[in-house]
Design a protein around this motif. Structure first.
Motif, PDB file in Angstrom:
ATOM      1  N   TRP A 532      37.603  89.136  51.338  1.00 47.87           N
ATOM      2  CA  TRP A 532      37.604  87.710  51.662  1.00 47.87           C
ATOM      3  C   TRP A 532      36.367  87.363  52.471  1.00 47.87           C
ATOM      4  O   TRP A 532      36.077  87.993  53.481  1.00 47.87           O
ATOM      5  CB  TRP A 532      38.836  87.337  52.493  1.00 47.87           C
ATOM      6  N   PHE A 533      35.631  86.363  52.018  1.00 48.85           N
ATOM      7  CA  PHE A 533      34.586  85.765  52.829  1.00 48.85           C
ATOM      8  C   PHE A 533      35.182  84.525  53.495  1.00 48.85           C
ATOM      9  O   PHE A 533      36.197  83.996  53.043  1.00 48.85           O
ATOM     10  CB  PHE A 533      33.388  85.370  51.971  1.00 48.85           C
ATOM     11  N   PRO A 534      34.548  84.017  54.551  1.00 44.29           N
ATOM     12  CA  PRO A 534      35.064  82.807  55.210  1.00 44.29           C
ATOM     13  C   PRO A 534      35.066  81.605  54.270  1.00 44.29           C
ATOM     14  O   PRO A 534      34.387  81.586  53.243  1.00 44.29           O
ATOM     15  CB  PRO A 534      34.080  82.592  56.366  1.00 44.29           C
ATOM     16  N   ILE A 535      35.845  80.609  54.662  1.00 47.48           N
ATOM     17  CA  ILE A 535      35.842  79.329  53.945  1.00 47.48           C
ATOM     18  C   ILE A 535      34.966  78.358  54.726  1.00 47.48           C
ATOM     19  O   ILE A 535      34.791  78.493  55.944  1.00 47.48           O
ATOM     20  CB  ILE A 535      37.282  78.787  53.771  1.00 47.48           C
ATOM     21  N   TYR A 536      34.373  77.408  54.036  1.00 50.05           N
ATOM     22  CA  TYR A 536      33.464  76.441  54.650  1.00 50.05           C
ATOM     23  C   TYR A 536      33.927  75.036  54.276  1.00 50.05           C
ATOM     24  O   TYR A 536      34.023  74.703  53.093  1.00 50.05           O
ATOM     25  CB  TYR A 536      32.043  76.703  54.150  1.00 50.05           C
ATOM     26  N   PHE A 537      34.234  74.233  55.313  1.00 52.52           N
ATOM     27  CA  PHE A 537      34.561  72.824  55.131  1.00 52.52           C
ATOM     28  C   PHE A 537      33.346  72.014  55.585  1.00 52.52           C
ATOM     29  O   PHE A 537      33.114  71.839  56.789  1.00 52.52           O
ATOM     30  CB  PHE A 537      35.782  72.435  55.968  1.00 52.52           C
ATOM     31  N   PRO A 538      32.519  71.529  54.641  1.00 52.57           N
ATOM     32  CA  PRO A 538      31.274  70.851  55.049  1.00 52.57           C
ATOM     33  C   PRO A 538      31.524  69.426  55.529  1.00 52.57           C
ATOM     34  O   PRO A 538      32.505  68.781  55.148  1.00 52.57           O
ATOM     35  CB  PRO A 538      30.455  70.845  53.759  1.00 52.57           C
ATOM     36  N   PHE A 539      30.627  68.953  56.390  1.00 54.09           N
ATOM     37  CA  PHE A 539      30.583  67.540  56.766  1.00 54.09           C
ATOM     38  C   PHE A 539      29.458  66.886  55.964  1.00 54.09           C
ATOM     39  O   PHE A 539      28.355  67.425  55.900  1.00 54.09           O
ATOM     40  CB  PHE A 539      30.290  67.359  58.256  1.00 54.09           C
ATOM     41  N   GLU A 540      29.753  65.732  55.382  1.00 54.26           N
ATOM     42  CA  GLU A 540      28.703  65.049  54.614  1.00 54.26           C
ATOM     43  C   GLU A 540      27.516  64.707  55.506  1.00 54.26           C
ATOM     44  O   GLU A 540      26.361  64.916  55.150  1.00 54.26           O
ATOM     45  CB  GLU A 540      29.256  63.778  53.973  1.00 54.26           C
ATOM     46  N   LYS A 541      27.819  64.193  56.692  1.00 55.38           N
ATOM     47  CA  LYS A 541      26.768  63.848  57.645  1.00 55.38           C
ATOM     48  C   LYS A 541      26.801  64.863  58.782  1.00 55.38           C
ATOM     49  O   LYS A 541      27.793  64.958  59.505  1.00 55.38           O
ATOM     50  CB  LYS A 541      27.001  62.439  58.199  1.00 55.38           C
ATOM     51  N   PRO A 542      25.733  65.664  58.954  1.00 58.14           N
ATOM     52  CA  PRO A 542      25.721  66.619  60.064  1.00 58.14           C
ATOM     53  C   PRO A 542      25.949  65.914  61.403  1.00 58.14           C
ATOM     54  O   PRO A 542      25.522  64.772  61.607  1.00 58.14           O
ATOM     55  CB  PRO A 542      24.316  67.230  59.987  1.00 58.14           C
ATOM     56  N   VAL A 543      26.628  66.592  62.300  1.00 58.91           N
ATOM     57  CA  VAL A 543      27.010  66.006  63.588  1.00 58.91           C
ATOM     58  C   VAL A 543      26.021  66.468  64.653  1.00 58.91           C
ATOM     59  O   VAL A 543      25.948  67.651  64.969  1.00 58.91           O
ATOM     60  CB  VAL A 543      28.444  66.424  63.977  1.00 58.91           C
TER      61      VAL A 543
END
Length: 598
Positions: A532-543
């Protein structure tokens, strides 16, 4: 020690950095090639000559008069330093002259087609970003060709302003210093788009044999950087100093890195590659996917240990075992091995919904003597019917976020087959989240499935704030209905430094039996396990978040008769919890990504 001459290893490229030139460019290239350097960084124009900004000055004094002075192949070894002139001088005429001079140098570099145009970061960052954009558009220069010269100790905020204005992760030449920043700040830089790591000669001291060496702080940074296989540049105090021994030291350092384990090496081909999470309930996995998973010996050893421990502890004359989702038989084989050593009678049923994997199981049963008493069934947990009641259910339904491959739902369906005192291996899963800065990975998302999808990623160039938090938990079996299949979690992270956050990284732990655990949690991950590799939940606009501000991350696990999906968004809070900014809801109503139940 004196470093013997060695061929440069694959992945390391050494660059001779010239602050001024005493010889002609062809002469310098001859020396550099002879000393086995891969490239040079050089100024276009002498720093000690006054200029009025007219083209005749440039033609008269430019170090390189024409591309015909050098071989065409050598042009690609030249990385040009643009003059260090201010774009924000108070004097309007000086600003105008400086812009004209810089424009001439950039235009000449573009004409030659050199691989890098290196700009000083001393100007106002917004003005510099606008100047870079204008030059790239006007002279058809790829933004990747511009490189920003930055100091590791002080320039991250300035660099962040420039790349946000450009909306592009412009490459950098990162200057190391004698006094290095904290390890956290160093890790933050390592997540950025580093084209060159730069060393001045004064960073080197001499060992007992008179050969150059670096201090531990610089060595440690370089060792971390080497995995990205890019350029190390070295500048001498004067153009006449020979840097060949310094190059040999870098090769020595590179070749003496700790080698990757066999398992880590197998996983390395997936560094920073975006993969859509598998849906093994909806889709039938192919043989190649099973084969990759089956190479992870660590996972299978742990499953075998858990089964043996359970069978040693159980006080029954006969044990019924259900292997739920047997695949091609990787874990099933370990269950069989465990049962053979048990002091009680065992019956094993292997359930598999993939008809082609089922064919492999049947083939294995015919071929393997120890499989002869295993009952192999084609079916799935939701629709299968049986009169048997099982004492142990073994499954591998875990995803990168623990529950994201429907393990809670599948194991809930299986409860009708279980004895009241039945045990599940695994017996739980817990997910975790942490904010992550990964500018180059974030740039790939737009070209992939977009910001409303989660991704499985073997993170390589990234940085986290090291404050990982527990997210969702599921227990198995769940006879008391403690699991909430639909959940909402609100996690708040206080930032201890200025950061640009591109999304959330997700991990999980899963207890198999008693203290036997699988984990991808960064603080206690199972060594050498790569299923298993990590999961990534992206943000459309970087914070863009400042020190002491807080990031609030909200994630929902939503389900209906069609399937399960995640929705997520962020809020930026002040030190006293006032709302400063926030994002839209990503993947609202499962519009882009849903884990289907069919």
């Amino acid at each position: 020690m004196v470093y013997k001459f060695e061929a440069v290893p694959w992945g390391l490229k050494t660059v001779w950095y010239f602050q001024e030139l005493k010889d002609s460019v062809p002469q310098i290239l001859t020396i550099v090639n002879k000393k086995k350097f891969d490239a040079i960084i050089m100024p276009i124009f002498p720093a000690n000559i006054e200029r009025e900004g007219n083209i005749n000055d440039f033609i008269k004094h430019s170090y390189l008069k024409s591309e015909l002075e050098v071989k065409s192949d050598d042009i690609q070894k030249l990385h040009f330093l643009i003059s260090n002139l201010s774009l924000s001088d108070e004097n309007k005429e000086v600003r105008k002259r400086n812009r004209e001079i810089l424009k001439q140098e950039i235009q000449f570099a573009a004409y030659l087609g050199v691989p890098s145009i290196i700009l000083s970061s001393n100007s106002d960052p917004i003005k510099l970003a606008k100047f870079i954009r204008k030059m790239s558009i006007k002279y058809f220069i790829d933004l990747n060709t511009f490189v920003l010269d930055v100091d590791i100790t002080k320039d991250w905020i300035k660099y962040n302003q420039i790349r946000q204005e450009l909306q592009f992760n412009i490459p950098i030449l990162l200057r190391l210093k004698k006094e290095m920043t904290t390890k956290n700040e160093q890790r933050k830089w390592l997540s950025e788009n580093i084209r060159f790591v730069h060393l001045n000669q004064d960073l080197f001291s001499m060992n007992d044999q008179g050969a150059p060496k670096l201090e531990d702080a610089q060595n440690q940074f370089l060792t971390s950087y080497f995995q990205f296989e890019n350029y190390i540049s070295i500048a001498a105090k004067s153009p006449q100093i020979d840097l060949a021994d310094h190059r040999q030291y870098l090769i020595h350092l590179f070749k003496n890195q700790q080698p990757l384990s066999e398992q880590a090496n197998l996983a390395s081909e997936f560094f920073d590659e975006l993969q859509i999470p598998l849906q093994p309930y909806k889709d039938n996995l192919n043989s190649g996917t099973y084969e990759v998973f089956e190479q992870d010996k660590i996972k299978y050893d742990l499953y075998e240990d858990a089964c043996r421990r359970y069978l040693k502890n159980v006080k029954k004359a006969e044990i019924n075992i259900l292997m739920a989702g047997a695949g091609r038989g990787g874990i099933l084989e370990r269950v069989i091995f465990s049962a053979q050593g048990a002091k009680c009678k065992t019956k094993i049923v292997a359930l598999e919904k993939n008809p082609y994997a089922y064919m492999t199981l049947v083939f294995q049963k015919k071929r393997q003597k120890q499989w002869k008493d295993v009952e192999i069934v084609l079916g799935d947990l939701k629709s299968w019917q049986t009169e048997l009641k099982f004492d142990l259910i073994v499954s591998e339904l875990l995803g990168s976020f623990g529950d994201n491959e429907l393990s809670p739902e599948c194991l809930m369906w299986a409860q009708r087959f279980l004895q009241p005192d039945a045990v599940s291996i695994p017996c739980d899963s817990v997910s975790y989240c942490v904010p992550v800065s990964c500018p180059q990975l974030h740039a790939k998302v737009k070209k992939s499935y977009g910001y409303d999808s989660s991704y499985v990623v073997h993170f390589q160039k990234y940085y986290t704030i090291h404050d990982i938090q527990k997210c969702m938990q599921f227990k198995h079996p769940d006879f008391n209905n403690e699991n909430q299949l639909a959940q909402e979690q609100n996690l708040v992270f206080e930032c201890k430094q200025d950061l640009l956050i591109h999304g959330m990284a997700g991990y999980f732990t899963s207890k198999l039996y008693e203290d036997i655990e699988l984990s991808t949690h960064p603080n206690n991950s199972t060594p050498d396990m790569y299923s298993w590799f990590p999961i990534y939940f992206p943000f459309e606009k970087p914070v863009n978040i400042a020190k002491k501000q807080k990031l609030k991350f909200t994630i929902k696990r939503v389900n209906n008769e069609e399937g399960v999906w995640y929705e997520w968004f962020n809020s930026v809070l002040s030190e006293d919890d006032q709302l400063l900014d926030g994002s839209r809801i990503h993947n609202e109503n499962g519009k882009k990504q849903i884990i289907e139940i069919k």
